[in-house]
Every structure is written in structure tokens, then in C-alpha cells.
Design a protein around this motif. Structure first.
Motif, short mmCIF file in Angstrom:
data_model
loop_
_atom_site.label_atom_id
_atom_site.label_comp_id
_atom_site.label_asym_id
_atom_site.label_seq_id
_atom_site.Cartn_x
_atom_site.Cartn_y
_atom_site.Cartn_z
N ILE A 1 0.84 -1.20 0.00
CA ILE A 1 0.00 0.00 0.00
C ILE A 1 0.88 1.25 0.00
O ILE A 1 0.37 2.36 0.01
N TYR A 2 2.19 1.05 0.02
CA TYR A 2 3.18 2.11 -0.18
C TYR A 2 3.14 3.18 0.92
O TYR A 2 3.19 4.37 0.65
N MET B 1 -5.93 -6.30 4.12
CA MET B 1 -6.94 -7.23 3.63
C MET B 1 -7.57 -6.82 2.30
O MET B 1 -7.97 -7.68 1.52
N LEU B 2 -7.66 -5.53 2.01
CA LEU B 2 -8.25 -5.10 0.75
C LEU B 2 -7.24 -5.08 -0.38
O LEU B 2 -7.58 -5.37 -1.53
N ARG B 3 -5.96 -4.74 -0.04
CA ARG B 3 -4.96 -4.55 -1.09
C ARG B 3 -3.74 -5.46 -0.96
O ARG B 3 -2.75 -5.26 -1.65
N VAL C 1 -13.38 -7.34 5.81
CA VAL C 1 -13.30 -8.15 4.60
C VAL C 1 -14.52 -7.99 3.70
O VAL C 1 -14.48 -8.42 2.54
N SER C 2 -15.58 -7.37 4.21
CA SER C 2 -16.76 -7.14 3.37
C SER C 2 -16.77 -5.73 2.78
O SER C 2 -17.65 -5.38 1.99
N THR C 3 -15.78 -4.91 3.14
CA THR C 3 -15.71 -3.53 2.66
C THR C 3 -15.20 -3.47 1.22
O THR C 3 -14.16 -4.05 0.91
N TRP D 1 -8.50 2.65 -1.23
CA TRP D 1 -8.20 1.24 -1.46
C TRP D 1 -9.47 0.51 -1.86
O TRP D 1 -10.47 0.53 -1.14
N LYS D 2 -9.45 -0.14 -3.00
CA LYS D 2 -10.59 -0.93 -3.46
C LYS D 2 -10.28 -2.41 -3.26
O LYS D 2 -9.18 -2.87 -3.56
#
Length: 302
Positions: free
Chosen positions: A30-31, A48-50, A124-126, A140-141
Motif C-alpha cells: 500500500i506504499y 486485507m483489501l490490497r 473483509v466485506s468492505t 483502497w478498493k
């Protein structure tokens, strides 16, 4: 596992100042930058998203002081959960000289355990997460494409050169919660969708214990026993007829209101599916009922 241990630390709202431990990170990230300030919860979203390997490194450093000590925590937790075919050697899951080893079954165990936490389920559902730090702004997608399906509740994507494409997903429908894990599957998005469609067709949720209509044929405690939860089981058609109900009651001479005095075990054949605690109430006595009422309630139960 890294996310789970972070949640169990109860430090999600604490501010993390990014240190030089992230400089060892490689692969997806995520830098974040040294000196940047964000919360532990923010790092979990990036993890968890990225698939932020730098986030994983920072989480492990923040919680344990070093990744080495954090890995000890990871393996201890894996043992507690029953992940008998899993060995962690780093906090981000990347291939290294020692590697991280697991199985589809162990990943399902871990995911089922983690999904007991509301914070984990929320993360985790976001689908997307916005964040502004003292350095920059992030959007973050979630990489999990399955979230476009209404019954999908979360999961985690993965890829390494050795493991290839890996995917864990979770779903909830018709009072059933499911986990699917695939390893080394180039068509994992489609396969998970098809497996869920099949599973939701052949399985059904049955209420096998009703907390508001719970009856134990007991004279010692004056029929004053209860359970705290409705209990549902996910079964194939016909398996409901194979269930066995076994109740064990400990006859205590002294007891407190709300104390556990036994358990209700349910078996499918010889396989133990669950044990539910039985409690004693000293305040809400249940009136004695006739033998015919007991028989009728038993018939309704099964």
C-alpha cells in the motif's frame, strides 16, 4: 492470521508511526512511508483489501516488536485453532527460503474462526476504504471480485510464484454460513460461484435447539434448565433424521444462578457436531409439565 492477531490485540484505535521495518517488504503493498501516521485499523484495511505486505510488516512490528516474535504468535494461534498442517514463517504470506505452508482445510478453519469477530467481518466485506494520513490520501478498493454477489460476505485473494492463485471466500444465505478455499486455481472466481450455487442447493439450515422452547426431562433442578442460544445446523436432506441428541447433567449440591450444569451434544451418526452449554436458573422457575406435554415437545423438536 496477521489480521486476526491484530484484532485480538484490542489496539485497533492506537496510532502507528511507520518505522523502517517496512523497508524489508517486497511484492504488493500500500506504499506507506517511514514517519507516516495511521491507526492499526487503517493498516488492516490496507492488508486485507490490497494485500499490503508493507502493512503486514508494520502490523507485526507494532504488535510484537519484531516479525520474528510475531511469527511465534502466529504459529501458537494456529495450534490453538487446530491448524495441524500449517507453519508460518512471515507475517505477509510471501514465499521465502523457509516458506509458509498450509492446506485448504486449515485456511477454512482459520477463516471460520476469524469470522466470529465483527471487526474482521466488517473489514473483509468492505468494497473500498478512504484514508487521509499526515502524508497523503488513499483510496483502497477490495481485490475480492466476488463481493459483487449479494450473498458473499468476505474473503481474501492471494498469489505467490509457488502457491499460484489462491482464494478464500465466505458467504451467508438462508441462515447458512459457508467458507470455500481453493489453492492453485486459475479459474477461482468462477469456481467459487459455482460451488456456492451447488452448496446452497443441497444444504439446508435446521434449527435443532430452541432457546425459547428448551426442555430437559429433569427433576433434580426442577426443570429449571436453559440454553442461551438457538442452535442451527447446516445439513443435507435426510441427515436431520440421523441426528442423535445426548444430554449430560451434573448434579451440583450448590450452584449459582446462570452456572453451567451440563451440556447438550448433537451427533451425526458417530460424528460430534457440537456441544451447547446447559445453564441453571434460580430466578425463572419453569412449571412442571405432564409426561404427555414432554412427549409432544420432544416430537416437535425432532
Amino acid at each position: 492470521m496477521t489480521a486476526l492477531l491484530a484484532i485480538e490485540s484490542n489496539r485497533l484505535d492506537e496510532t502507528v508511526i511507520v518505522d523502517e521495518s517496512i523497508l524489508k517488504s517486497y511484492g504488493s503493498g500500500i506504499y506507506i512511508q517511514v514517519g507516516e501516521e495511521l491507526t492499526l485499523r487503517d493498516l488492516l484495511y490496507g492488508l486485507m483489501l490490497r494485500s499490503g505486505n508493507d502493512a503486514a510488516m508494520m502490523i507485526s512490528s507494532f504488535i510484537s516488536g519484531s516479525e520474528e516474535d510475531f511469527v511465534v504468535m502466529m504459529n501458537k494461534k494456529a495450534s490453538e485453532i487446530g491448524m495441524n498442517n500449517t507453519v508460518f514463517n512471515n507475517s505477509c504470506g510471501l514465499d521465502n527460503d523457509k516458506g509458509n505452508y498450509s492446506s485448504a482445510y486449515d485456511m477454512a478453519l482459520l477463516t471460520s474462526y476469524a469470522m466470529k469477530y465483527d471487526e474482521y467481518k466488517k473489514i473483509v466485506s468492505t468494497k473500498e476504504y478512504r484514508l487521509k494520513t499526515n502524508y497523503k490520501t488513499y483510496l483502497w478498493k477490495n481485490k475480492n471480485k466476488l463481493l459483487e454477489i449479494d450473498y458473499i460476505t468476505g474473503g481474501k485473494t492471494g498469489f505467490t510464484e509457488r502457491a499460484k492463485r489462491t482464494l478464500v471466500s465466505t458467504a451467508s444465505k438462508d441462515n447458512m454460513n459457508m467458507v470455500i478455499v481453493t489453492l492453485n486455481d486459475g479459474d477461482d472466481w468462477n469456481r467459487h460461484r459455482l460451488l456456492y450455487e451447488e452448496a446452497f442447493t443441497i444444504y439446508k439450515s435446521y434449527k435443532v435447539l430452541d432457546k425459547n422452547n428448551y426442555l430437559v426431562d429433569d427433576s433434580y433442578y426442577n426443570n429449571n434448565l436453559y440454553i442461551k442460544n438457538d442452535v442451527y445446523l447446516t445439513l443435507k436432506e435426510g441427515e436431520i433424521d440421523e441426528l442423535k441428541n445426548e444430554i449430560e447433567i451434573e448434579k451440583l449440591s450448590k450452584f449459582k444462578d446462570g452456572e453451567v450444569v451440563g451440556n447438550n451434544a448433537i451427533y451425526l451418526g458417530d460424528i460430534l457436531l457440537l456441544r451447547e452449554n446447559i445453564y441453571i436458573s434460580k430466578n425463572n422457575a419453569i412449571k412442571d409439565i405432564s409426561i404427555w406435554q414432554k412427549i409432544w415437545k420432544w416430537i416437535k423438536f425432532w
